[in-house]
Scaffold this motif. Sequence first.
Motif, PDB file in Angstrom:
ATOM      1  N   ARG A 386      35.054  -8.775  25.244  1.00  8.92           N
ATOM      2  CA  ARG A 386      35.830  -9.650  26.378  1.00  8.92           C
ATOM      3  C   ARG A 386      35.902  -8.741  27.506  1.00  8.92           C
ATOM      4  NH1 ARG A 386      39.118 -12.507  22.495  1.00  8.92           N
ATOM      5  NH2 ARG A 386      40.798 -10.755  22.715  1.00  8.92           N
ATOM      6  N   GLU A 387      36.104  -7.362  26.987  1.00 13.00           N
ATOM      7  CA  GLU A 387      36.458  -6.491  28.344  1.00 13.00           C
ATOM      8  C   GLU A 387      35.368  -5.735  28.586  1.00 13.00           C
ATOM      9  OE1 GLU A 387      39.371  -6.229  29.345  1.00 13.00           O
ATOM     10  OE2 GLU A 387      40.199  -7.702  28.035  1.00 13.00           O
ATOM     11  N   ILE A 388      33.883  -6.143  28.331  1.00 13.73           N
ATOM     12  CA  ILE A 388      32.852  -5.431  28.849  1.00 13.73           C
ATOM     13  C   ILE A 388      31.870  -6.595  29.278  1.00 13.73           C
ATOM     14  CG2 ILE A 388      30.625  -3.943  28.388  1.00 13.73           C
ATOM     15  CD1 ILE A 388      32.303  -2.846  25.861  1.00 13.73           C
ATOM     16  N   SER A 389      31.399  -6.566  30.680  1.00 13.43           N
ATOM     17  CA  SER A 389      30.300  -7.225  31.388  1.00 13.43           C
ATOM     18  C   SER A 389      29.264  -6.505  31.550  1.00 13.43           C
ATOM     19  CB  SER A 389      31.006  -7.823  32.743  1.00 13.43           C
ATOM     20  OG  SER A 389      30.196  -8.718  33.125  1.00 13.43           O
ATOM     21  N   PHE A 390      28.006  -6.748  30.915  1.00 18.05           N
ATOM     22  CA  PHE A 390      26.945  -5.939  30.663  1.00 18.05           C
ATOM     23  C   PHE A 390      25.782  -6.990  31.362  1.00 18.05           C
ATOM     24  CE2 PHE A 390      26.039  -2.578  27.509  1.00 18.05           C
ATOM     25  CZ  PHE A 390      24.811  -2.112  28.090  1.00 18.05           C
ATOM     26  N   GLN A 417      33.955 -19.207  43.404  1.00 17.86           N
ATOM     27  CA  GLN A 417      33.905 -17.796  42.650  1.00 17.86           C
ATOM     28  C   GLN A 417      32.361 -17.721  42.413  1.00 17.86           C
ATOM     29  OE1 GLN A 417      36.301 -19.092  39.301  1.00 17.86           O
ATOM     30  NE2 GLN A 417      37.926 -17.657  39.829  1.00 17.86           N
ATOM     31  N   MET A 418      31.653 -18.856  41.882  1.00 18.95           N
ATOM     32  CA  MET A 418      30.404 -18.658  41.553  1.00 18.95           C
ATOM     33  C   MET A 418      29.487 -18.100  42.980  1.00 18.95           C
ATOM     34  SD  MET A 418      29.134 -21.723  39.426  1.00 18.95           S
ATOM     35  CE  MET A 418      29.986 -22.434  37.996  1.00 18.95           C
ATOM     36  N   TRP A 419      29.699 -18.921  44.164  1.00 18.72           N
ATOM     37  CA  TRP A 419      29.126 -18.304  45.420  1.00 18.72           C
ATOM     38  C   TRP A 419      29.456 -16.644  45.885  1.00 18.72           C
ATOM     39  CZ3 TRP A 419      24.952 -20.616  47.016  1.00 18.72           C
ATOM     40  CH2 TRP A 419      24.701 -21.838  46.890  1.00 18.72           C
ATOM     41  N   HIS A 420      30.754 -16.731  45.618  1.00 20.36           N
ATOM     42  CA  HIS A 420      31.214 -15.201  45.724  1.00 20.36           C
ATOM     43  C   HIS A 420      30.509 -14.310  44.825  1.00 20.36           C
ATOM     44  CE1 HIS A 420      33.802 -11.740  46.788  1.00 20.36           C
ATOM     45  NE2 HIS A 420      33.979 -11.705  45.505  1.00 20.36           N
ATOM     46  N   ALA A 421      30.318 -14.547  43.574  1.00 20.26           N
ATOM     47  CA  ALA A 421      29.551 -13.587  42.700  1.00 20.26           C
ATOM     48  C   ALA A 421      28.159 -13.499  42.948  1.00 20.26           C
ATOM     49  CB  ALA A 421      29.565 -14.247  41.094  1.00 20.26           C
ATOM     50  N   LEU A 422      27.212 -14.608  43.537  1.00 21.65           N
ATOM     51  CA  LEU A 422      25.948 -14.503  44.120  1.00 21.65           C
ATOM     52  C   LEU A 422      26.076 -13.735  45.494  1.00 21.65           C
ATOM     53  CD1 LEU A 422      25.053 -18.335  43.616  1.00 21.65           C
ATOM     54  CD2 LEU A 422      24.117 -16.338  42.322  1.00 21.65           C
ATOM     55  N   GLU A 423      26.903 -13.778  46.195  1.00 25.43           N
ATOM     56  CA  GLU A 423      27.059 -13.068  47.447  1.00 25.43           C
ATOM     57  C   GLU A 423      27.025 -11.411  47.292  1.00 25.43           C
ATOM     58  OE1 GLU A 423      29.807 -12.804  51.382  1.00 25.43           O
ATOM     59  OE2 GLU A 423      30.167 -14.236  49.931  1.00 25.43           O
ATOM     60  N   ILE A 424      27.848 -11.161  46.049  1.00 28.79           N
ATOM     61  CA  ILE A 424      27.904  -9.563  45.677  1.00 28.79           C
ATOM     62  C   ILE A 424      26.609  -9.281  45.374  1.00 28.79           C
ATOM     63  CG2 ILE A 424      28.728  -8.067  44.285  1.00 28.79           C
ATOM     64  CD1 ILE A 424      31.603  -9.825  44.000  1.00 28.79           C
ATOM     65  N   ALA A 425      25.968 -10.190  44.544  1.00 30.06           N
ATOM     66  CA  ALA A 425      24.656  -9.663  43.903  1.00 30.06           C
ATOM     67  C   ALA A 425      23.448 -10.036  44.795  1.00 30.06           C
ATOM     68  CB  ALA A 425      24.346 -10.815  42.490  1.00 30.06           C
ATOM     69  N   GLN A 426      23.982 -10.486  46.063  1.00 30.68           N
ATOM     70  CA  GLN A 426      22.789 -10.605  47.143  1.00 30.68           C
ATOM     71  C   GLN A 426      21.765 -11.691  46.683  1.00 30.68           C
ATOM     72  OE1 GLN A 426      23.236  -8.425  49.840  1.00 30.68           O
ATOM     73  NE2 GLN A 426      24.850  -8.024  48.546  1.00 30.68           N
ATOM     74  N   GLN A 453      14.907 -11.825  41.648  1.00 32.17           N
ATOM     75  CA  GLN A 453      15.827 -12.651  41.518  1.00 32.17           C
ATOM     76  C   GLN A 453      16.498 -12.996  40.383  1.00 32.17           C
ATOM     77  OE1 GLN A 453      12.908 -15.895  42.679  1.00 32.17           O
ATOM     78  NE2 GLN A 453      13.611 -16.111  44.843  1.00 32.17           N
ATOM     79  N   ARG A 454      15.653 -12.769  39.114  1.00 28.71           N
ATOM     80  CA  ARG A 454      16.178 -12.599  37.946  1.00 28.71           C
ATOM     81  C   ARG A 454      17.276 -11.533  37.771  1.00 28.71           C
ATOM     82  NH1 ARG A 454      11.083 -13.602  36.159  1.00 28.71           N
ATOM     83  NH2 ARG A 454      10.812 -11.559  35.364  1.00 28.71           N
ATOM     84  N   GLN A 455      17.090 -10.390  38.199  1.00 28.90           N
ATOM     85  CA  GLN A 455      18.128  -9.323  38.159  1.00 28.90           C
ATOM     86  C   GLN A 455      19.349  -9.797  38.924  1.00 28.90           C
ATOM     87  OE1 GLN A 455      16.320  -5.583  39.249  1.00 28.90           O
ATOM     88  NE2 GLN A 455      15.861  -5.098  37.039  1.00 28.90           N
ATOM     89  N   ARG A 456      19.033 -10.119  40.065  1.00 32.54           N
ATOM     90  CA  ARG A 456      20.363 -10.816  40.934  1.00 32.54           C
ATOM     91  C   ARG A 456      21.148 -11.756  40.414  1.00 32.54           C
ATOM     92  NH1 ARG A 456      17.792 -11.310  46.796  1.00 32.54           N
ATOM     93  NH2 ARG A 456      15.698 -11.306  45.589  1.00 32.54           N
ATOM     94  N   LEU A 457      20.469 -12.889  39.731  1.00 30.95           N
ATOM     95  CA  LEU A 457      21.101 -13.706  39.093  1.00 30.95           C
ATOM     96  C   LEU A 457      22.137 -13.291  37.732  1.00 30.95           C
ATOM     97  CD1 LEU A 457      18.935 -16.799  39.146  1.00 30.95           C
ATOM     98  CD2 LEU A 457      20.888 -16.554  40.343  1.00 30.95           C
ATOM     99  N   ALA A 458      21.322 -12.222  37.295  1.00 30.93           N
ATOM    100  CA  ALA A 458      21.986 -11.726  36.111  1.00 30.93           C
ATOM    101  C   ALA A 458      23.094 -10.858  36.458  1.00 30.93           C
ATOM    102  CB  ALA A 458      20.855 -10.775  35.148  1.00 30.93           C
ATOM    103  N   ILE A 459      23.060 -10.245  37.693  1.00 29.12           N
ATOM    104  CA  ILE A 459      24.081  -9.306  38.094  1.00 29.12           C
ATOM    105  C   ILE A 459      25.221 -10.486  38.400  1.00 29.12           C
ATOM    106  CG2 ILE A 459      24.872  -7.899  39.929  1.00 29.12           C
ATOM    107  CD1 ILE A 459      21.926  -6.590  39.886  1.00 29.12           C
ATOM    108  N   VAL A 463      29.063  -9.924  37.354  1.00 33.35           N
ATOM    109  CA  VAL A 463      30.312  -9.629  38.096  1.00 33.35           C
ATOM    110  C   VAL A 463      31.323 -10.952  38.169  1.00 33.35           C
ATOM    111  CG1 VAL A 463      28.946  -7.958  39.350  1.00 33.35           C
ATOM    112  CG2 VAL A 463      28.929 -10.404  40.464  1.00 33.35           C
ATOM    113  N   ILE A 464      30.855 -12.071  37.904  1.00 33.66           N
ATOM    114  CA  ILE A 464      32.006 -13.145  37.831  1.00 33.66           C
ATOM    115  C   ILE A 464      32.989 -12.859  36.804  1.00 33.66           C
ATOM    116  CG2 ILE A 464      30.600 -14.763  36.512  1.00 33.66           C
ATOM    117  CD1 ILE A 464      31.331 -17.144  38.587  1.00 33.66           C
ATOM    118  N   LYS A 465      32.558 -12.154  35.732  1.00 36.19           N
ATOM    119  CA  LYS A 465      33.428 -12.129  34.620  1.00 36.19           C
ATOM    120  C   LYS A 465      34.428 -10.956  34.839  1.00 36.19           C
ATOM    121  CE  LYS A 465      33.424 -10.532  29.826  1.00 36.19           C
ATOM    122  NZ  LYS A 465      32.496  -9.979  28.749  1.00 36.19           N
TER     123      LYS A 465
END
Length: 555
Positions: A386-390, A417-426, A453-459, A463-465
């Motif tokens: 729960r405390e680790i985002s990988f 929150q989803m759009w904010h996470a996508l913004e961070i991940a470019q 694109q896969r890497q950025r979606l995974a990021i 980061v949303i967690k």
Amino acid sequence: MIIQVFCDLNLPTLTSNMINKGVITGDIDYIWRIGGKMLIFALFSLLAASGNVFFASTQAQKFGTKLREELFTKVLSFGSHEIDQFGASSLITRTTNDVLQIQNVTIMALRMMIQSPTMLVGAGIMAYLNEPRLTTVFLISLPLLALAVGCVMYFAVPLFKSLQQKTDRINLVFREGLTGVRVIRAFRRDQFEQDRFKVANKSYTDTAIKAFSLVSIMFPIMTLVLNGTNIGIIWIGGKLISTRSMEVGNLVSFMNYAAMILFSFMMLSMVFVFIPRAQAAASRIQDVLQTPDSVKDLAAADLQTQATHELAFKQVNYRYDHAEKLALQNINFSLKSGQTLAIIGGTGSGKSTLVNLLPRLYDIEKGKITLDGTNIAKITQNSLHREISFVQQRAFLFHGTIRSNLKYGKPDATNDQMWHALEIAQAQGFVSALPGGLDAPVEHGGANFSGGQRQRLAIARAVIKPAAVYVFDDSFSALDFKTDAQLRQALKADSQINQGIVIIVAQRIATVTQADEILVLDGGVVVGQGTHEYLKATNSTYQEIMHSQLREGEI
């Protein structure tokens, strides 16, 4: 089943009575009366058989459902060691084909394994009570049938066991062909892979043909023995009838009981032929269910959430199973909330191994890893995760939509929150351009997106967690330098991520320069530790990496 067998066993006796007391004497009323009883018995037998089939099938399917659930749950608890031990293809076969074999035998067991012995014993008793003088025929027919069944089982059982292993092989080759299709085409190895599959497929086919051909021999043997038994019964019975020491009805009913005895024996034998295949499948399933987890919860304590976090590796050593040399040796560092650690080194230096120790994908050999002052070995894995985002080295997306993938990180995430996470991940730009946006489809593994694109979606999913530690295991490798830089700036500027600790595994110098601390690994040993400027000036390994990637002016 008892009702069905009881009704079936009474029908030959009623037939005998109808012939002896109705047909021979011409008593039509008696024939109608017995005929009515036979219809009632036949109806109850039909209803009982239908109920038995329904309940047997229902229980077998429920048993298979529970077994698959147990297997899937067990596999999800496996560490990397157990996954490597069995292999993905074998685990898939065990969860599907092996469970199906057990389901099939369960249906047979709930029907034939109960019905056949009951019918065999019941028909034998009824035949003996009906006409004991004719039972001498079985002294020849039953041993012959037993000998035939024994020979078939002796040769067929090893073949059925072999079939399960050959199923594994087909799945392995087919799965490799699917997952490696681009590599196969790039190296023009289509024909080689087709030949490899052809060999595995032919091996399975040949074994299956041998196994089922042997089993199919049982039916003509049974027909031969049954007809021979009937000839013997008619021959002996004819002599008895000619001397008026036996009635015709008794001969007819005895022949029916003889057919029941031989058919029951045959069905019981068929079950025993298929049991070894299910036994092999059950053994393979047991291997999975009884495999002890290499990573265990030593205590039931949960990690107490804190406002600020601290992570420390203290004299940590790790060795892969059966390896002579340590994969990681004497790793020491500590981090606090808001700090970023970068790990750099050559291929095979132990970077991914180090970060995989944090969520306990492997357990360490020596030393201690603490999170917020607590040894992670004393925290439940559920609480630790729960405390680790990988973000793994190989970005993996699940079949569904972008929304469903992001909700893996935070199930109750809002659109903002989803759009904010996508913004961070470019990733905001290309996602907003997709038809459906957040609801755009994602194929298995993210096959409908490019590597970047896969890497950025995974990021974005990571980061949303909300987490204490964010780990990025070489997850910027498919990004261009500009996107890489923008993503790292966005991570540093985000308030949620600044409350945690960030660990970045990278190959590129440009990715690690702004980290608060950099670990330089070589052969599982820390050969340099400090800031970019310090390592640039003092560490020869770090300097070599810099010179291999940058020109003198850029350095």
